[in-house]
Design a protein around this motif. Structure first.
Motif, short mmCIF file in Angstrom:
data_model
loop_
_atom_site.label_atom_id
_atom_site.label_comp_id
_atom_site.label_asym_id
_atom_site.label_seq_id
_atom_site.Cartn_x
_atom_site.Cartn_y
_atom_site.Cartn_z
N SER A 1 0.80 -1.40 -0.10
CA SER A 1 -0.13 -0.06 -0.04
C SER A 1 0.85 1.34 0.04
O SER A 1 1.64 1.28 0.63
CB SER A 1 -0.86 -0.02 1.29
OG SER A 1 -1.65 1.26 1.33
N HIS B 1 -1.04 4.04 0.61
CA HIS B 1 -1.76 4.82 1.37
C HIS B 1 -1.96 4.54 2.76
O HIS B 1 -2.33 5.43 3.86
CB HIS B 1 -3.24 4.96 0.95
CG HIS B 1 -3.36 5.37 -0.64
ND1 HIS B 1 -3.13 6.20 -1.17
CD2 HIS B 1 -3.58 4.50 -1.74
CE1 HIS B 1 -3.24 6.24 -2.43
NE2 HIS B 1 -3.68 5.07 -2.95
N ASP C 1 -8.68 -0.07 0.71
CA ASP C 1 -7.16 0.20 0.35
C ASP C 1 -6.41 -0.66 -0.62
O ASP C 1 -5.84 -0.23 -1.47
CB ASP C 1 -6.38 -0.14 1.98
CG ASP C 1 -4.63 0.36 1.53
OD1 ASP C 1 -4.63 1.44 1.05
OD2 ASP C 1 -4.09 -0.66 1.83
N GLN D 1 -4.82 0.10 -5.04
CA GLN D 1 -3.41 0.11 -5.28
C GLN D 1 -3.25 -0.13 -6.66
O GLN D 1 -3.80 -1.05 -7.29
CB GLN D 1 -2.73 -0.85 -4.39
CG GLN D 1 -2.90 -0.76 -2.96
CD GLN D 1 -2.55 0.61 -2.33
OE1 GLN D 1 -1.47 1.25 -2.90
NE2 GLN D 1 -3.53 1.31 -1.48
N SER E 1 2.16 -0.23 -7.08
CA SER E 1 3.08 -1.68 -6.67
C SER E 1 2.67 -2.96 -7.45
O SER E 1 3.38 -3.84 -7.12
CB SER E 1 2.94 -1.90 -4.92
OG SER E 1 1.48 -2.21 -4.80
N ARG F 1 -4.79 -3.47 -11.32
CA ARG F 1 -5.96 -2.95 -10.42
C ARG F 1 -7.38 -3.32 -11.02
O ARG F 1 -8.23 -3.43 -10.28
CB ARG F 1 -5.69 -1.34 -10.24
CG ARG F 1 -6.73 -0.58 -9.16
CD ARG F 1 -6.43 0.61 -9.04
NE ARG F 1 -6.59 1.60 -10.07
CZ ARG F 1 -6.90 2.90 -9.96
NH1 ARG F 1 -6.57 3.37 -9.02
NH2 ARG F 1 -6.91 3.71 -11.02
#
Length: 370
Positions: free
Chosen positions: A206, A208, A243, A247, A250, A258
């Motif tokens: 993550s 975030h 969350d 993403q 990454s 995603r």
């Protein structure tokens, strides 16, 4: 499915920005979950009880709506094939002058049989022509990222209308409905289900959500230890699922991966709803509908919400298929775009002609396993 819990942070403070993807992904799940097993009540009862719970708005313009120019062509009953536009908007609170952009776009295609659904994720950076929109004074653009259409339409209802018209020009289809939903609706729905069980293909770090040494939330950009979701199956609380599916940086293939996780989330949500007996427990169903209804904004193109829910009752988690637009990333003039490949035209044609069953078999590269 074997799942393992992911370490939980103390939820004293969590990221506050509204994630764009959540506004779109919950919508179709809500439509299907709410109607599976509608033998619980007649459509007239559903109509009276729930129509007032869901905010209805004109989200589609005449140029992108089925029967927009000829209202007599609109369906008075639910007949397939159907195409719905689901949109998530990203309000850029940290940079208001940058306006709003549509960060998550999904087209749901229901074939004539009304017994399954194809979820087509539209890349946010897909290079397209955006038509003029007189309502905001926008003169049109021959080459721009598709997520700019929402901003050029002024956000909100106008933004959805321009985005839908852009997609109509690209795919050659008109829409039978559209929907958006806010973050609070997503979180409340997943909380009501007790979280979701979701399998992911690769390790996700993550950018975030992070923790300090005491397990409290701390921004990873400010020294927090990033949350990590290992490949495999996990039980996720609402804020963890939120969350995870945000993403992209990454992930090995960025936004393409995603999109896959977003589609997997829809499947996980529907699976969990079934295990919670929402489709057979009138009290639980009633509560879930009211939670979702507070967050939904829908345009059903004149079809009653109850009839739509009943008409889609045969669609279940086991017959959802995820699709991606055949495309690749390209740098054009110093700007990173996603450019549709030749195969994309065959996809668009198959959608127009209700042939996605055969297209998916012939093009497995662009089919996501949900």
């Amino acid at each position: 499915m074997s799942t393992k819990p992911i370490k939980k942070a103390n939820k004293r403070k969590l990221p506050g920005r509204d994630p764009a993807w959540a506004k779109a992904l919950i919508v179709f799940g809500a439509v299907i979950v709410l109607i599976a097993g509608t033998a619980l009540a007649g459509t007239q009862i559903l109509e009276r009880r729930y129509s007032g719970s869901v905010h209805q708005e004109t989200l589609l313009g005449d140029n992108s709506r089925v029967g927009g120019e000829n209202p007599e062509e609109r369906h008075s009953e639910v007949k397939g094939p159907l195409n719905f536009l689901l949109l998530g908007s990203d309000e850029r609170a940290l940079d208001p002058e940058d306006g709003q952009r549509s960060d998550s776009i999904i087209i749901v295609h229901i074939p004539a049989s009304l017994d399954r659904a194809y979820l087509l994720s539209i890349p946010r950076d897909l290079r397209v022509a955006i038509p003029a929109f007189p309502a905001t004074g926008f003169d049109g653009s021959s080459h721009e990222k598709i997520n700019g259409a929402f901003q050029h339409g002024g956000g909100g209802k106008g933004g959805v209308q321009l985005l839908a018209e852009t997609l109509t020009n690209v795919l050659g289809i008109r829409f039978d409905g559209a929907a958006i939903v806010n973050f609070d609706g997503f979180k409340a729905a997943v909380d009501l289900l007790g979280g979701v069980d979701m399998c992911i293909d690769q390790r996700v770090t993550s950018i975030h959500l992070g923790y300090d040494e005491n397990g409290n939330y701390k921004d990873p950009t400010k020294g927090g230890r990033p949350a990590v979701y290992e490949a495999g199956c996990h039980h996720l609380e609402s804020w963890q699922a939120l969350d995870l599916v945000r993403q992209r940086k990454s992930l090995a293939n960025g936004d393409f991966d995603r999109q896959k996780n977003q589609q997997k989330f829809i499947r996980a949500l529907l699976d969990k709803a079934q295990t919670k007996d929402l489709t057979t427990n009138p009290i639980a169903l009633d509560k879930f509908i009211r939670v979702i209804g507070q967050a939904l904004t829908v345009d059903t193109n004149g079809v009653s919400l109850a009839d739509l829910m009943f008409g889609l009752r045969k669609v279940s988690p086991n017959n959802l298929v995820g699709l991606q637009v055949p495309s690749e990333s390209q740098d054009i003039g110093g700007i990173s775009y996603v450019v549709a490949l030749t195969e994309a035209e065959t996809l668009y044609s198959a959608m127009r002609e209700d042939r996605l069953d055969s297209w998916a078999v012939e093009n497995p590269t662009w089919v996501n396993h949900m």
